[in-house]
Motif scaffolding. Structure first.
Motif, PDB file in Angstrom:
ATOM      1  N   ASN A   1      -7.480  39.038  -8.757  1.00  0.00           N
ATOM      2  CA  ASN A   1      -8.653  38.532  -8.274  1.00  0.00           C
ATOM      3  C   ASN A   1      -9.674  38.917  -9.329  1.00  0.00           C
ATOM      4  O   ASN A   1     -10.603  38.163  -9.971  1.00  0.00           O
ATOM      5  CB  ASN A   1      -9.549  38.710  -6.863  1.00  0.00           C
ATOM      6  CG  ASN A   1      -8.486  37.620  -6.077  1.00  0.00           C
ATOM      7  OD1 ASN A   1      -8.493  36.779  -6.428  1.00  0.00           O
ATOM      8  ND2 ASN A   1      -8.757  38.465  -4.854  1.00  0.00           N
ATOM      9  N   LEU A   2      -9.040  40.129  -9.812  1.00  0.00           N
ATOM     10  CA  LEU A   2     -10.401  40.607 -10.340  1.00  0.00           C
ATOM     11  C   LEU A   2     -10.081  39.820 -12.198  1.00  0.00           C
ATOM     12  O   LEU A   2     -11.241  39.951 -12.984  1.00  0.00           O
ATOM     13  CB  LEU A   2     -10.504  42.104 -10.878  1.00  0.00           C
ATOM     14  CG  LEU A   2     -10.864  43.052 -12.576  1.00  0.00           C
ATOM     15  CD1 LEU A   2     -12.692  43.144 -12.356  1.00  0.00           C
ATOM     16  CD2 LEU A   2     -10.545  44.538 -12.396  1.00  0.00           C
ATOM     17  N   LEU A   3      -8.468  40.547 -12.285  1.00  0.00           N
ATOM     18  CA  LEU A   3      -8.039  39.702 -13.473  1.00  0.00           C
ATOM     19  C   LEU A   3      -8.862  37.881 -13.902  1.00  0.00           C
ATOM     20  O   LEU A   3      -9.061  37.388 -14.869  1.00  0.00           O
ATOM     21  CB  LEU A   3      -6.531  39.371 -13.943  1.00  0.00           C
ATOM     22  CG  LEU A   3      -6.056  40.561 -13.643  1.00  0.00           C
ATOM     23  CD1 LEU A   3      -5.179  40.566 -13.709  1.00  0.00           C
ATOM     24  CD2 LEU A   3      -6.467  41.278 -15.459  1.00  0.00           C
ATOM     25  N   VAL A   4      -8.830  37.379 -12.480  1.00  0.00           N
ATOM     26  CA  VAL A   4      -9.198  35.430 -12.384  1.00  0.00           C
ATOM     27  C   VAL A   4     -10.927  35.902 -12.889  1.00  0.00           C
ATOM     28  O   VAL A   4     -11.181  34.190 -13.496  1.00  0.00           O
ATOM     29  CB  VAL A   4      -9.175  35.105 -10.790  1.00  0.00           C
ATOM     30  CG1 VAL A   4      -9.741  33.732 -11.077  1.00  0.00           C
ATOM     31  CG2 VAL A   4      -7.432  34.684 -10.921  1.00  0.00           C
ATOM     32  N   GLU A   5     -11.496  36.275 -12.025  1.00  0.00           N
ATOM     33  CA  GLU A   5     -12.913  36.050 -12.148  1.00  0.00           C
ATOM     34  C   GLU A   5     -12.900  36.291 -14.080  1.00  0.00           C
ATOM     35  O   GLU A   5     -14.175  35.945 -14.751  1.00  0.00           O
ATOM     36  CB  GLU A   5     -14.064  37.618 -11.919  1.00  0.00           C
ATOM     37  CG  GLU A   5     -13.812  38.091 -10.391  1.00  0.00           C
ATOM     38  CD  GLU A   5     -14.339  38.391  -9.299  1.00  0.00           C
ATOM     39  OE1 GLU A   5     -15.132  39.295 -10.198  1.00  0.00           O
ATOM     40  OE2 GLU A   5     -14.061  38.727  -8.414  1.00  0.00           O
ATOM     41  N   GLU A   6     -12.438  37.880 -14.770  1.00  0.00           N
ATOM     42  CA  GLU A   6     -12.254  38.478 -16.004  1.00  0.00           C
ATOM     43  C   GLU A   6     -11.885  36.685 -16.960  1.00  0.00           C
ATOM     44  O   GLU A   6     -12.631  36.895 -17.821  1.00  0.00           O
ATOM     45  CB  GLU A   6     -12.358  39.231 -16.455  1.00  0.00           C
ATOM     46  CG  GLU A   6     -12.314  40.512 -15.466  1.00  0.00           C
ATOM     47  CD  GLU A   6     -14.301  40.490 -15.879  1.00  0.00           C
ATOM     48  OE1 GLU A   6     -14.398  40.639 -17.085  1.00  0.00           O
ATOM     49  OE2 GLU A   6     -15.347  41.578 -14.664  1.00  0.00           O
ATOM     50  N   PHE A   7     -11.257  36.553 -16.114  1.00  0.00           N
ATOM     51  CA  PHE A   7     -10.223  35.259 -17.866  1.00  0.00           C
ATOM     52  C   PHE A   7     -10.947  33.760 -17.887  1.00  0.00           C
ATOM     53  O   PHE A   7     -10.921  33.548 -18.734  1.00  0.00           O
ATOM     54  CB  PHE A   7      -8.934  34.857 -16.952  1.00  0.00           C
ATOM     55  CG  PHE A   7      -8.055  36.117 -17.633  1.00  0.00           C
ATOM     56  CD1 PHE A   7      -8.673  37.352 -18.493  1.00  0.00           C
ATOM     57  CD2 PHE A   7      -6.590  37.178 -17.347  1.00  0.00           C
ATOM     58  CE1 PHE A   7      -7.348  38.356 -19.246  1.00  0.00           C
ATOM     59  CE2 PHE A   7      -6.030  37.802 -17.623  1.00  0.00           C
ATOM     60  CZ  PHE A   7      -6.374  38.543 -18.794  1.00  0.00           C
TER      61      PHE A   7
ATOM     62  N   ASN B   1      -4.327  42.330  -4.812  1.00  0.00           N
ATOM     63  CA  ASN B   1      -4.128  40.524  -4.284  1.00  0.00           C
ATOM     64  C   ASN B   1      -5.847  40.525  -5.050  1.00  0.00           C
ATOM     65  O   ASN B   1      -6.233  40.340  -5.489  1.00  0.00           O
ATOM     66  CB  ASN B   1      -4.801  40.363  -3.332  1.00  0.00           C
ATOM     67  CG  ASN B   1      -3.448  39.738  -2.975  1.00  0.00           C
ATOM     68  OD1 ASN B   1      -2.706  39.581  -2.721  1.00  0.00           O
ATOM     69  ND2 ASN B   1      -3.043  39.877  -0.973  1.00  0.00           N
ATOM     70  N   ARG B   2      -6.708  42.194  -4.908  1.00  0.00           N
ATOM     71  CA  ARG B   2      -7.831  42.763  -4.958  1.00  0.00           C
ATOM     72  C   ARG B   2      -7.678  42.864  -6.831  1.00  0.00           C
ATOM     73  O   ARG B   2      -8.494  41.925  -7.864  1.00  0.00           O
ATOM     74  CB  ARG B   2      -8.823  43.642  -5.078  1.00  0.00           C
ATOM     75  CG  ARG B   2      -8.627  43.617  -3.708  1.00  0.00           C
ATOM     76  CD  ARG B   2      -9.805  43.043  -3.702  1.00  0.00           C
ATOM     77  NE  ARG B   2     -10.844  43.949  -4.128  1.00  0.00           N
ATOM     78  CZ  ARG B   2     -12.172  43.691  -4.802  1.00  0.00           C
ATOM     79  NH1 ARG B   2     -11.983  42.381  -5.558  1.00  0.00           N
ATOM     80  NH2 ARG B   2     -12.871  44.312  -5.324  1.00  0.00           N
TER      81      ARG B   2
ATOM     82  N   VAL C   1      -2.773  32.761 -16.180  1.00  0.00           N
ATOM     83  CA  VAL C   1      -2.377  33.814 -17.001  1.00  0.00           C
ATOM     84  C   VAL C   1      -2.985  35.095 -16.136  1.00  0.00           C
ATOM     85  O   VAL C   1      -1.959  35.915 -17.075  1.00  0.00           O
ATOM     86  CB  VAL C   1      -3.361  33.825 -18.194  1.00  0.00           C
ATOM     87  CG1 VAL C   1      -3.864  35.028 -19.148  1.00  0.00           C
ATOM     88  CG2 VAL C   1      -3.199  32.354 -19.161  1.00  0.00           C
ATOM     89  N   ALA C   2      -3.161  34.960 -15.516  1.00  0.00           N
ATOM     90  CA  ALA C   2      -4.030  36.289 -14.721  1.00  0.00           C
ATOM     91  C   ALA C   2      -2.814  36.503 -14.034  1.00  0.00           C
ATOM     92  O   ALA C   2      -1.812  38.181 -14.338  1.00  0.00           O
ATOM     93  CB  ALA C   2      -4.656  36.119 -13.469  1.00  0.00           C
ATOM     94  N   SER C   3      -1.721  35.801 -13.413  1.00  0.00           N
ATOM     95  CA  SER C   3      -0.399  36.298 -12.601  1.00  0.00           C
ATOM     96  C   SER C   3       0.447  36.742 -13.374  1.00  0.00           C
ATOM     97  O   SER C   3       1.066  37.634 -13.226  1.00  0.00           O
ATOM     98  CB  SER C   3       0.087  34.094 -11.817  1.00  0.00           C
ATOM     99  OG  SER C   3      -0.712  34.394 -11.025  1.00  0.00           O
TER     100      SER C   3
ATOM    101  N   LEU D   1       1.123  49.299  -7.317  1.00  0.00           N
ATOM    102  CA  LEU D   1       1.794  47.947  -8.012  1.00  0.00           C
ATOM    103  C   LEU D   1       3.758  47.891  -8.138  1.00  0.00           C
ATOM    104  O   LEU D   1       4.549  46.606  -7.625  1.00  0.00           O
ATOM    105  CB  LEU D   1       1.654  47.289  -8.838  1.00  0.00           C
ATOM    106  CG  LEU D   1       0.511  47.087  -9.144  1.00  0.00           C
ATOM    107  CD1 LEU D   1      -0.079  46.648 -10.762  1.00  0.00           C
ATOM    108  CD2 LEU D   1      -0.007  46.130  -8.768  1.00  0.00           C
ATOM    109  N   ALA D   2       4.192  49.359  -8.416  1.00  0.00           N
ATOM    110  CA  ALA D   2       5.574  49.374  -8.169  1.00  0.00           C
ATOM    111  C   ALA D   2       6.020  49.484  -6.805  1.00  0.00           C
ATOM    112  O   ALA D   2       7.223  48.708  -6.669  1.00  0.00           O
ATOM    113  CB  ALA D   2       6.048  50.469  -9.823  1.00  0.00           C
TER     114      ALA D   2
END
Length: 181
Positions: free
Chosen positions: A117-123, A113-114, A146-148, A103-104
């Protein structure tokens, strides 16, 4: 479930550590199989016994972390956002070298991106559009927003070398999630 030989696990761990170490020194595309082999103290042939190539090694490393994060989401299903976020930030802390590299340093855009996408799925199942501040909004927009934001804050935390503790990060991120989802 079959038991995996300890030597295999030790070799795979050495290769995962080697790729992260080498990525801290140079771009992933510039890393050679020979360098991985030397750093992990295994033969080139051993690498090919476990992985198709260095891209397969990185992909499996990324997938293992995504899997662990997903599992912790399921384990935290009955928790509030602060408690579940604490599980994640503790995992980030315990795997600092991997996440800071991904990330950094912008070392692997594929990982970002993965993770997003995980956060989008979970939220997705967490958004309530029937009342409050989200009423009248499109679910996809709120979830993506929110995921972004979550990914951005986690990137900020790693880029700035953890300016607050993982507990403080969890408390603030969890509170923001509770407000917005």
């Amino acid at each position: 479930m079959t038991k995996v030989d300890r030597r295999i696990l030790k070799t795979q761990e050495a290769l995962r550590k080697a790729v992260i170490d080498l990525m801290s020194e140079k771009k992933f595309d510039d890393i050679t199989i020979q360098e991985l082999s030397d750093r992990a103290n295994v033969s080139r042939g051993t690498i090919y016994l476990h992985y198709l190539d260095k891209y397969d090694l990185l992909d499996k490393l990324i997938e293992s972390h995504i899997h662990e994060l997903r599992e912790s989401c399921h384990a935290a299903a009955d928790m509030d956002f602060i408690g579940s976020t604490l599980m994640w930030t503790e995992y980030f802390e315990n795997n600092y070298s991997f996440f800071s590299m991904m990330l950094a340093s912008k070392g692997a855009p594929y990982f970002r991106n993965r993770f997003l996408n995980l956060l989008v799925e979970e939220f997705t199942n967490e958004v309530d559009l029937t009342k409050g501040i989200n009423q009248g909004f499109e679910e996809d927009i709120i979830v993506r927003f929110v995921a972004s934001a979550y990914v951005g804050v986690v990137e900020w935390w790693f880029t700035n070398e953890r300016p607050i503790s993982h507990e403080q990060l969890a408390e603030q991120l969890g509170s923001l999630l509770e407000r917005n989802i």
